[in-house]
Design a protein around this motif. Structure first.
Motif, PDB file in Angstrom:
ATOM      1  N   ALA A   1      36.993  42.974  32.203  1.00 18.03           N
ATOM      2  CA  ALA A   1      35.952  42.551  33.150  1.00 18.03           C
ATOM      3  C   ALA A   1      35.067  41.423  32.622  1.00 18.03           C
ATOM      4  O   ALA A   1      34.100  41.035  33.265  1.00 18.03           O
ATOM      5  CB  ALA A   1      35.082  43.732  33.609  1.00 18.03           C
ATOM      6  N   LEU A   2      35.408  40.876  31.445  1.00 14.82           N
ATOM      7  CA  LEU A   2      34.631  39.752  30.923  1.00 14.82           C
ATOM      8  C   LEU A   2      35.472  38.480  30.958  1.00 14.82           C
ATOM      9  O   LEU A   2      36.693  38.533  30.795  1.00 14.82           O
ATOM     10  CB  LEU A   2      34.203  40.021  29.475  1.00 14.82           C
ATOM     11  CG  LEU A   2      33.103  41.057  29.271  1.00 14.82           C
ATOM     12  CD1 LEU A   2      32.865  41.288  27.792  1.00 14.82           C
ATOM     13  CD2 LEU A   2      31.818  40.612  29.964  1.00 14.82           C
ATOM     14  N   PRO A   3      34.815  37.332  31.159  1.00 13.68           N
ATOM     15  CA  PRO A   3      35.562  36.071  31.109  1.00 13.68           C
ATOM     16  C   PRO A   3      36.104  35.853  29.701  1.00 13.68           C
ATOM     17  O   PRO A   3      35.411  36.113  28.718  1.00 13.68           O
ATOM     18  CB  PRO A   3      34.512  35.018  31.471  1.00 13.68           C
ATOM     19  CG  PRO A   3      33.198  35.656  31.199  1.00 13.68           C
ATOM     20  CD  PRO A   3      33.389  37.129  31.409  1.00 13.68           C
ATOM     21  N   ALA A   4      37.341  35.401  29.612  1.00 16.31           N
ATOM     22  CA  ALA A   4      37.982  35.192  28.317  1.00 16.31           C
ATOM     23  C   ALA A   4      38.743  33.879  28.334  1.00 16.31           C
ATOM     24  O   ALA A   4      39.180  33.407  29.392  1.00 16.31           O
ATOM     25  CB  ALA A   4      38.936  36.346  28.002  1.00 16.31           C
ATOM     26  N   ILE A   5      38.867  33.281  27.165  1.00 18.65           N
ATOM     27  CA  ILE A   5      39.547  31.990  27.054  1.00 18.65           C
ATOM     28  C   ILE A   5      40.240  31.927  25.712  1.00 18.65           C
ATOM     29  O   ILE A   5      39.716  32.426  24.713  1.00 18.65           O
ATOM     30  CB  ILE A   5      38.550  30.823  27.226  1.00 18.65           C
ATOM     31  CG1 ILE A   5      39.224  29.469  26.984  1.00 18.65           C
ATOM     32  CG2 ILE A   5      37.320  30.991  26.351  1.00 18.65           C
ATOM     33  CD1 ILE A   5      38.363  28.283  27.399  1.00 18.65           C
ATOM     34  N   GLN A   6      41.429  31.353  25.693  1.00 15.62           N
ATOM     35  CA  GLN A   6      42.174  31.244  24.442  1.00 15.62           C
ATOM     36  C   GLN A   6      42.969  29.938  24.410  1.00 15.62           C
ATOM     37  O   GLN A   6      43.705  29.646  25.342  1.00 15.62           O
ATOM     38  CB  GLN A   6      43.121  32.447  24.318  1.00 15.62           C
ATOM     39  CG  GLN A   6      43.821  32.492  22.975  1.00 15.62           C
ATOM     40  CD  GLN A   6      44.509  33.823  22.748  1.00 15.62           C
ATOM     41  OE1 GLN A   6      43.956  34.900  23.043  1.00 15.62           O
ATOM     42  NE2 GLN A   6      45.714  33.771  22.236  1.00 15.62           N
TER      43      GLN A   6
ATOM     44  N   ALA B   1      52.055  36.312  21.367  1.00 16.52           N
ATOM     45  CA  ALA B   1      52.574  37.478  20.651  1.00 16.52           C
ATOM     46  C   ALA B   1      52.730  38.622  21.641  1.00 16.52           C
ATOM     47  O   ALA B   1      51.874  38.853  22.497  1.00 16.52           O
ATOM     48  CB  ALA B   1      51.632  37.862  19.516  1.00 16.52           C
ATOM     49  N   ALA B   2      53.829  39.355  21.498  1.00 12.16           N
ATOM     50  CA  ALA B   2      54.189  40.375  22.489  1.00 12.16           C
ATOM     51  C   ALA B   2      53.085  41.413  22.691  1.00 12.16           C
ATOM     52  O   ALA B   2      52.846  41.875  23.793  1.00 12.16           O
ATOM     53  CB  ALA B   2      55.495  41.042  22.086  1.00 12.16           C
ATOM     54  N   GLY B   3      52.383  41.770  21.622  1.00 11.21           N
ATOM     55  CA  GLY B   3      51.379  42.823  21.748  1.00 11.21           C
ATOM     56  C   GLY B   3      49.956  42.328  21.939  1.00 11.21           C
ATOM     57  O   GLY B   3      49.016  43.104  21.887  1.00 11.21           O
ATOM     58  N   SER B   4      49.774  41.051  22.191  1.00 10.85           N
ATOM     59  CA  SER B   4      48.424  40.483  22.222  1.00 10.85           C
ATOM     60  C   SER B   4      47.703  40.802  23.526  1.00 10.85           C
ATOM     61  O   SER B   4      48.321  41.126  24.540  1.00 10.85           O
ATOM     62  CB  SER B   4      48.497  38.976  22.042  1.00 10.85           C
ATOM     63  OG  SER B   4      49.092  38.390  23.175  1.00 10.85           O
ATOM     64  N   LYS B   5      46.389  40.668  23.480  1.00 14.09           N
ATOM     65  CA  LYS B   5      45.623  40.896  24.709  1.00 14.09           C
ATOM     66  C   LYS B   5      45.928  39.818  25.739  1.00 14.09           C
ATOM     67  O   LYS B   5      45.864  40.053  26.938  1.00 14.09           O
ATOM     68  CB  LYS B   5      44.119  40.970  24.404  1.00 14.09           C
ATOM     69  CG  LYS B   5      43.458  39.666  24.070  1.00 14.09           C
ATOM     70  CD  LYS B   5      41.948  39.840  23.923  1.00 14.09           C
ATOM     71  CE  LYS B   5      41.294  38.502  23.581  1.00 14.09           C
ATOM     72  NZ  LYS B   5      39.860  38.615  23.351  1.00 14.09           N
ATOM     73  N   LEU B   6      46.301  38.613  25.268  1.00 12.41           N
ATOM     74  CA  LEU B   6      46.662  37.559  26.213  1.00 12.41           C
ATOM     75  C   LEU B   6      47.913  37.949  26.992  1.00 12.41           C
ATOM     76  O   LEU B   6      47.983  37.766  28.210  1.00 12.41           O
ATOM     77  CB  LEU B   6      46.885  36.234  25.466  1.00 12.41           C
ATOM     78  CG  LEU B   6      47.234  35.028  26.334  1.00 12.41           C
ATOM     79  CD1 LEU B   6      46.115  34.727  27.335  1.00 12.41           C
ATOM     80  CD2 LEU B   6      47.505  33.799  25.480  1.00 12.41           C
ATOM     81  N   ALA B   7      48.905  38.521  26.286  1.00 13.56           N
ATOM     82  CA  ALA B   7      50.131  38.955  26.959  1.00 13.56           C
ATOM     83  C   ALA B   7      49.814  40.020  28.005  1.00 13.56           C
ATOM     84  O   ALA B   7      50.320  40.001  29.125  1.00 13.56           O
ATOM     85  CB  ALA B   7      51.130  39.487  25.937  1.00 13.56           C
ATOM     86  N   ALA B   8      48.937  40.961  27.633  1.00 14.89           N
ATOM     87  CA  ALA B   8      48.590  42.041  28.563  1.00 14.89           C
ATOM     88  C   ALA B   8      47.770  41.517  29.743  1.00 14.89           C
ATOM     89  O   ALA B   8      48.027  41.853  30.893  1.00 14.89           O
ATOM     90  CB  ALA B   8      47.810  43.124  27.808  1.00 14.89           C
ATOM     91  N   ALA B   9      46.799  40.656  29.437  1.00 15.15           N
ATOM     92  CA  ALA B   9      45.847  40.244  30.473  1.00 15.15           C
ATOM     93  C   ALA B   9      46.456  39.287  31.485  1.00 15.15           C
ATOM     94  O   ALA B   9      45.989  39.197  32.615  1.00 15.15           O
ATOM     95  CB  ALA B   9      44.626  39.602  29.816  1.00 15.15           C
TER      96      ALA B   9
END
Lengths: 137, 137
Positions: A33-38, A54-62
């Motif tokens: 629920a927070l804005p995120a940037i990578q 990376a397969a397990g990263s939060k970026l992959a999930a999000a």
């Protein structure tokens, strides 16, 4: 055409051309629920923005089937000239074998070569861009 | 310490120091339920990130008392080294006279000098950062 900040509005064609001029962009998404940037390195393939994560990263999930923004920009040191382009679209994880083979042939290398990766493709649904310098007085 | 992408996790102190080394950042917010991002020039004032925006802009509207992310980064051309820092915090429009006087004394110039501007301050509540190169094998 200028926007409310006084910046020149780029055409979609100008934006698409600028997408081919840089190798680093930034994925904007929502993380708990927070804005995120990578920042990510990327390539264009058939008009899609392709990144590795990376397969397990939060970026992959999000980014799994989420609507994300993808931004690139380039400004000079004095911030007197520059431009930014933002793509908005659905992100999808590439899972189908034939498409994965195509992705693996792209000139895209993971930052961490030891880990399993996901290819994520973003199909541009909205493209917009702005450039400096600002509107003449 | 390394994250799931194999990038080095920066300390909060390292992140705060990097905030003072660049003049351009990117505000990440939500615009009509879609992720949005806009490059901005900024200064640090008493630990807060201060930006300028045209009074009628969507950035001014979207960041009013919202939680936003603010990102800075620097990568070399070959993407072999670099870093990124992300600040998350509440954005507030500066409206009180004394504080406005203080803001006007900052070395911060609007990109469009003809328009009325809002000063927006972001109080860092979360600070995180990563750097390349990746973890050694």
């Amino acid at each position: 055409m200028y926007d409310t900040e006084g910046l020149k509005i780029l055409t979609e064609q100008e934006c698409r051309e600028l997408l081919g001029t840089v190798a680093l962009g930034r994925i904007v998404f929502t993380d708990r629920a927070l804005p995120a940037i990578q920042p990510v390195n990327f390539v264009l393939a058939d008009g899609e923005v392709v990144i590795l994560t990376a397969a397990g990263s939060k970026l992959a999930a999000a980014t799994r089937n989420a609507v994300v923004a993808f931004e690139i920009d380039k400004f000079d040191h004095a911030l007197a000239t520059g431009w930014a382009v933002v793509v908005i679209g659905h992100a999808r994880v590439i899972a189908e074998d034939g498409e994965l083979d195509r992705m693996r042939s792209l000139p895209l290398k993971p930052w961490n070569e030891g880990e399993p990766v996901h290819y994520i493709a973003i199909t541009p649904e909205l493209i917009s861009g702005r450039s400096l310098p600002k509107a003449p007085e």
